[in-house]
Scaffold this motif. Sequence first.
Motif, short mmCIF file in Angstrom:
data_model
loop_
_atom_site.label_atom_id
_atom_site.label_comp_id
_atom_site.label_asym_id
_atom_site.label_seq_id
_atom_site.Cartn_x
_atom_site.Cartn_y
_atom_site.Cartn_z
N SER A 1 21.78 4.01 -8.70
CA SER A 1 22.08 3.17 -7.53
C SER A 1 20.84 2.42 -7.05
N GLU A 2 19.70 3.13 -7.00
CA GLU A 2 18.46 2.50 -6.53
C GLU A 2 17.97 1.40 -7.48
N HIS B 1 12.73 0.25 -4.21
CA HIS B 1 13.95 0.76 -4.86
C HIS B 1 13.64 1.23 -6.28
N ALA B 2 12.87 0.43 -7.03
CA ALA B 2 12.58 0.78 -8.43
C ALA B 2 11.74 2.05 -8.53
N ASN B 3 10.72 2.17 -7.69
CA ASN B 3 9.87 3.36 -7.73
C ASN B 3 10.62 4.60 -7.29
N LEU B 4 11.47 4.45 -6.28
CA LEU B 4 12.28 5.59 -5.85
C LEU B 4 13.25 5.99 -6.95
N ALA B 5 13.77 5.02 -7.70
CA ALA B 5 14.67 5.33 -8.82
C ALA B 5 13.97 6.22 -9.84
N MET B 6 12.72 5.92 -10.14
CA MET B 6 11.98 6.74 -11.12
C MET B 6 11.80 8.16 -10.60
N SER C 1 17.29 1.64 -18.26
CA SER C 1 17.49 2.25 -19.57
C SER C 1 17.09 3.72 -19.56
N SER C 2 15.97 4.03 -18.89
CA SER C 2 15.52 5.43 -18.84
C SER C 2 16.50 6.30 -18.06
N VAL C 3 17.01 5.79 -16.93
CA VAL C 3 17.96 6.57 -16.12
C VAL C 3 19.23 6.85 -16.92
N LEU C 4 19.74 5.84 -17.63
CA LEU C 4 20.94 6.03 -18.44
C LEU C 4 20.68 7.01 -19.58
N TYR C 5 19.47 6.96 -20.15
CA TYR C 5 19.10 7.90 -21.20
C TYR C 5 19.08 9.33 -20.66
N PHE C 6 18.48 9.53 -19.50
CA PHE C 6 18.45 10.87 -18.90
C PHE C 6 19.87 11.36 -18.58
N CYS D 1 0.83 -1.21 0.00
CA CYS D 1 0.00 0.00 0.00
C CYS D 1 0.86 1.25 0.00
N ARG D 2 1.87 1.25 0.84
CA ARG D 2 2.72 2.44 0.96
C ARG D 2 3.55 2.66 -0.31
N ILE D 3 4.04 1.57 -0.91
CA ILE D 3 4.81 1.70 -2.14
C ILE D 3 3.92 2.26 -3.25
N SER D 4 2.71 1.72 -3.36
CA SER D 4 1.79 2.20 -4.40
C SER D 4 1.46 3.68 -4.18
N TYR D 5 1.19 4.04 -2.94
CA TYR D 5 0.85 5.44 -2.64
C TYR D 5 2.02 6.36 -2.98
N GLY D 6 3.23 5.97 -2.59
CA GLY D 6 4.40 6.79 -2.90
C GLY D 6 4.59 6.96 -4.39
N PHE D 7 4.40 5.88 -5.15
CA PHE D 7 4.55 5.95 -6.60
C PHE D 7 3.50 6.87 -7.21
N PHE D 8 2.24 6.69 -6.83
CA PHE D 8 1.18 7.49 -7.44
C PHE D 8 1.26 8.95 -7.04
N LEU D 9 1.82 9.24 -5.86
CA LEU D 9 1.98 10.63 -5.44
C LEU D 9 2.82 11.42 -6.44
N PHE D 10 3.89 10.80 -6.96
CA PHE D 10 4.69 11.56 -7.92
C PHE D 10 4.28 11.29 -9.36
#
Length: 469
Positions: free
Chosen positions: A287-288, A269-274, A307-312, A233-242
Motif C-alpha cells: 500500500s505504501e 512512503h517508499a522508505n516506510l514500505a521497505m 518488486s521486492s515487496v511482491l517477491y517477499f 533530514c527526517r526521511i533520511s534519518y528514519g531510513f538509515f535507522l532501520f
Amino acid sequence: MQYRVGAYTVDAARKHVSRDGTEVVLPWRCFEALLLLVEAGGETVGREAFFQHLWPGLAVEESSLAKCISQLRRALPAAEGERELIETLPRVGYRLAAPVEYLANDISPDHLPTPAAPALKRSLWRALVIVVAVAVGAGWAWRSYSERQRFATAEARLHAAQEMTRKRDRESVAASIRLHQEAIAINPNYAAAYASLAQTMNKNLPFLGGRTPQEIVSIAERSVQLDPSCLSCRISYGFFLFYHGWRWSEAERQLREAQRMSGGDADSHANLAMLLAATGRQSEALSEIDKAIRISPYRAGWHAIRSSVLYFSGEYNQSILASQRAIALDSGYTAAYDWQSRAYSMSGRLHEGVRTLVPVRFAEHIGRLDAAYKRGGVQAELRELTDLTAGEAKRKMQCWRRDIWFTQQGEIEKALDEIEACYEIHNVNLAWIAVDPALQPLHEQPRFRSIVGQMGLQIGKNLSTASSP
C-alpha cells in the motif's frame, strides 16, 4: 527591531519568532522569507525578490520557493477563526494577510526620562538616540548581509558536492565528502548538508574505507537535531535507522512523523514500505509503495521496491513484471535485476535467475559461467558463482547473495557462514533476512534464528510493531 504580525512577535535583530511567549523555531531561510514579508508591511513581495534574497547568485527551481513558504506556513499556523498568515498571489509573489505593527525598541525617545527637560537637552537626547539607532541598524544590516553571504557560500559548496556525488567514482566521492565538510564548517547549523553527507556516504560505502554504517546514522541524526522541520533530514534519518541501525520501531516513528509533516511525500512512503516489508507487513508495504508510485510514477527505484515487496509476498510473477517496469524506466538501475533474479529463481526458473544477474553483476565472467552451465547445469553454474566471489574482500560485497546460492545448492552450513559474515560487517542487505523466501530452508537452524533475534526481527510473523535490538 521588533514587529507584531497577527499573533506572532518577530525580533529581526535576534532572529527570533514567538507566540504567547513560546518560541517558534524557524530554519534560517524561512526566517529570512518571513522578514522580507514583514518589512514589506503587507505589500506584495515578488518571487524574484525572494530568489535574490534567499538564494543569491544561485539558480534554483521554482519549487524551492514554494517549499520554503509551505514550511513557513506550517511553522506559523493560524488559530481557529484567524486568517492564514501568508497569502499567495499566483505567478506574482506573496504578502502578509495580517497587519504589521512596529514595536518600539528599548531605546526610544518615548523612554527618555523627564519630559520637562529643556528643549535643547531633549533635542540632544533625540539626536543621540537617532545616531545610536542608525548605528545599531547599520550593524544589524551588515551582520544580516554577512550571514546571508555565509549561508549562500555554504549552499554553493553543497550544490557542488552533490554534483560530484553523481559521478560515483572514487575521486569524485572523495571530493564530494570534502565539499560537504566545507559547507558544514562554513555553516555548522546547516541541517540539509548533514543529511546530504549521510546520503552520499550511504551510496558510496565501498569507497569509504574505515567508515561505518553507524557513522551515517549519527550524521543523519544530527541533521534532525539541528532542524526538526527539515523533511528530507527526517526521511533520511528514519531510513538509515532501520537500513543501517536495525532500529525498527524508532525508524518507523521517524518516517511516520515525516509523513505527517509533509502530508504525503513519495520518499517517506517508499522508505516506510521497505521497513514494513523487512518486518513482515507486506500488505501495508505494498500500500505504501503504491502511494509513492502514484505520486512519482516514473521513478525506477519505486518499482524496484514494489518488486521486492511482491517477491517477499510470494507473488513471483508480479514481482518480475514490477522489476521489468523499473528496468524499462532505467536500464542502469541494478537493484531491479537482483529482485528479478530472485523472483525467477523462486518461481522454478533458477537458470533464468542466474542469467538475469550475470550480465549486470558479473559481465566479465560470462564465458566461465556459460562453460560451467554446459558442463553441469545450473548447480555447476551456482558453484562457479560462489568460487568467483570467494575471498575476504569479495565476500564482504557478495555475502548476501552467496548465502542464497549456497542455500540453493543445499549447502546449509556454508549459507549460515555467509549470513554470519554479513552480520559481522553489518551488511545493509541483511535487513531482509527474516522475510526472504529463498532463506526458508534455514529458518529452523539455531544460528539463523540467533542472528534474526539479535537484529530485533522475527521469522514468519506479520509484525505489528518490530522491537529494537
